[in-house]
Motif scaffolding. Structure first.
Motif, short mmCIF file in Angstrom:
data_model
loop_
_atom_site.label_atom_id
_atom_site.label_comp_id
_atom_site.label_asym_id
_atom_site.label_seq_id
_atom_site.Cartn_x
_atom_site.Cartn_y
_atom_site.Cartn_z
N GLY A 1 61.84 102.42 101.39
CA GLY A 1 60.87 103.24 100.69
C GLY A 1 60.63 104.57 101.39
N GLU A 2 60.76 104.57 102.71
CA GLU A 2 60.53 105.79 103.50
C GLU A 2 61.83 106.53 103.81
N PHE A 3 62.92 105.77 103.98
CA PHE A 3 64.22 106.36 104.31
C PHE A 3 65.26 105.83 103.31
N PRO A 4 65.57 106.58 102.26
CA PRO A 4 66.55 106.12 101.26
C PRO A 4 67.93 105.86 101.84
N LYS A 5 68.34 106.66 102.84
CA LYS A 5 69.66 106.51 103.46
C LYS A 5 69.53 106.47 104.97
N VAL A 6 70.52 105.87 105.62
CA VAL A 6 70.50 105.81 107.08
C VAL A 6 70.54 107.21 107.68
N GLU A 7 71.20 108.15 106.99
CA GLU A 7 71.27 109.52 107.49
C GLU A 7 69.88 110.15 107.60
N ASP A 8 68.97 109.77 106.69
CA ASP A 8 67.60 110.29 106.74
C ASP A 8 66.88 109.81 108.00
N PHE A 9 67.07 108.55 108.34
CA PHE A 9 66.46 107.98 109.54
C PHE A 9 67.02 108.65 110.79
N VAL A 10 68.35 108.78 110.83
CA VAL A 10 69.02 109.38 111.98
C VAL A 10 68.59 110.83 112.18
N HIS A 11 68.46 111.56 111.07
CA HIS A 11 68.06 112.97 111.16
C HIS A 11 66.63 113.10 111.69
N LYS A 12 65.73 112.27 111.20
CA LYS A 12 64.33 112.37 111.61
C LYS A 12 64.16 112.09 113.10
N TYR A 13 64.89 111.10 113.61
CA TYR A 13 64.72 110.71 115.00
C TYR A 13 65.82 111.27 115.91
N LYS A 14 66.59 112.23 115.36
CA LYS A 14 67.55 113.02 116.15
C LYS A 14 68.53 112.13 116.94
N LEU A 15 69.10 111.16 116.24
CA LEU A 15 70.10 110.29 116.85
C LEU A 15 71.49 110.90 116.71
N ILE B 1 77.11 105.43 112.00
CA ILE B 1 76.87 105.77 110.59
C ILE B 1 78.09 105.43 109.74
N LEU B 2 79.27 105.78 110.25
CA LEU B 2 80.51 105.46 109.52
C LEU B 2 80.65 103.96 109.32
N ARG B 3 80.37 103.19 110.37
CA ARG B 3 80.51 101.74 110.27
C ARG B 3 79.50 101.16 109.29
N ILE B 4 78.27 101.68 109.30
CA ILE B 4 77.23 101.20 108.39
C ILE B 4 77.61 101.52 106.94
N ASN B 5 78.10 102.73 106.71
CA ASN B 5 78.45 103.13 105.34
C ASN B 5 79.65 102.35 104.81
N GLU B 6 80.59 101.98 105.70
CA GLU B 6 81.73 101.18 105.26
C GLU B 6 81.34 99.71 105.09
N GLY B 7 80.33 99.28 105.86
CA GLY B 7 79.82 97.93 105.70
C GLY B 7 80.68 96.83 106.28
N ARG B 8 81.60 97.18 107.16
CA ARG B 8 82.48 96.18 107.77
C ARG B 8 83.04 96.72 109.08
N PRO B 9 83.43 95.82 110.00
CA PRO B 9 84.08 96.27 111.24
C PRO B 9 85.40 96.96 110.93
N ILE B 10 85.82 97.83 111.80
CA ILE B 10 87.07 98.55 111.58
C ILE B 10 88.27 97.61 111.61
N THR B 11 88.11 96.45 112.24
CA THR B 11 89.20 95.49 112.36
C THR B 11 89.36 94.61 111.12
N VAL B 12 88.41 94.66 110.21
CA VAL B 12 88.48 93.85 108.99
C VAL B 12 89.29 94.59 107.94
N ARG B 13 90.20 93.89 107.33
CA ARG B 13 91.10 94.53 106.37
C ARG B 13 90.35 95.15 105.20
#
Length: 216
Positions: free
Chosen positions: A81-95, A101-113
């Motif tokens: 409700g406060e952060f629609p996307k992970v990028e919004d959270f990261v931007h606010k707290y300057k991470l 972010i790439l791993r979260i957006n893909e939703g799987r480990p890089i080793t998973v086919r």
């Protein structure tokens, strides 16, 4: 002998008083959820960097990454409700966490086919890496630090694609060259004979990859 607290002592005592960020249980839950998301993202970033540097085994990386992604999904759902996307959270707290972010957006480990939905992107990436490596060798680029990253990325994307069978020749040849480069210093160069063999191996793998695409 009596002791009268001075103003400076009184101010110093106030510095050690607990400062609450919340006024009620609902606000406390909100801050707890944000702390969880912050911790998960920074941990995931560290895990991605460790895997890239070969500091963690693929099986261990995959297991921990899947756990972190599951925890992230549950924790971030409380903040949508406060952060629609992970990028919004990261931007606010300057991470600074592009890998997480790439791993979260893909939703799987890089080793998973990869799945069919991302197959087009993976095919384009594979073709680009093959061509880039072959062009570098044709331009007499021999240094390890100019070749190893592309070889590693090529192997990663191949391992993620369901399209490529287990007997694909690249599954043997590409790891062989990655192993050679991994055991060299950054500025060390492969020999002319090695470059010639590497070029031929890449062409064989690339041509077979194209045949697989045609057959598919």
């Amino acid at each position: 002998m009596s002791f009268t607290p001075s103003a400076s002592n009184h101010n110093r005592a106030e510095m050690y008083e607990e400062v609450r960020l919340w006024k009620n249980p609902r606000e406390r839950e909100r801050y707890d959820n944000m702390a969880d998301v912050f911790s998960i993202i920074t941990t995931l970033q560290a895990l991605e960097k460790a895997y890239i540097k070969d500091l963690v085994e693929p099986a261990e990386y995959t297991s921990n990454c899947q756990i972190l992604l599951a925890k992230y999904s549950a924790a971030f759902r409380q903040l949508e409700g406060e952060f629609p996307k992970v990028e919004d959270f990261v931007h606010k707290y300057k991470l600074d966490c592009p890998a997480a972010i790439l791993r979260i957006n893909e939703g799987r480990p890089i080793t998973v086919r990869d799945d069919r939905g991302n197959m087009g992107k993976s095919i384009a990436e594979t073709v680009s890496l093959f061509i880039n490596l072959m062009d570098k060798l044709k331009l007499n680029i021999r240094a390890n630090d100019m070749l190893q990253t592309d070889v590693r990325d090529l192997l990663d994307v191949i391992n993620r694609m369901n399209l490529i069978p287990s007997n694909y020749t690249g599954r043997d040849k590409i790891p062989k060259w990655l192993n050679i480069l991994t055991n060299m210093n950054a500025a060390e160069e492969i020999t002319d004979d090695q470059a010639r063999q590497f070029q031929m191996d890449l062409e064989i793998c690339y041509n077979e990859f194209n045949r697989l695409l045609s057959a598919g």
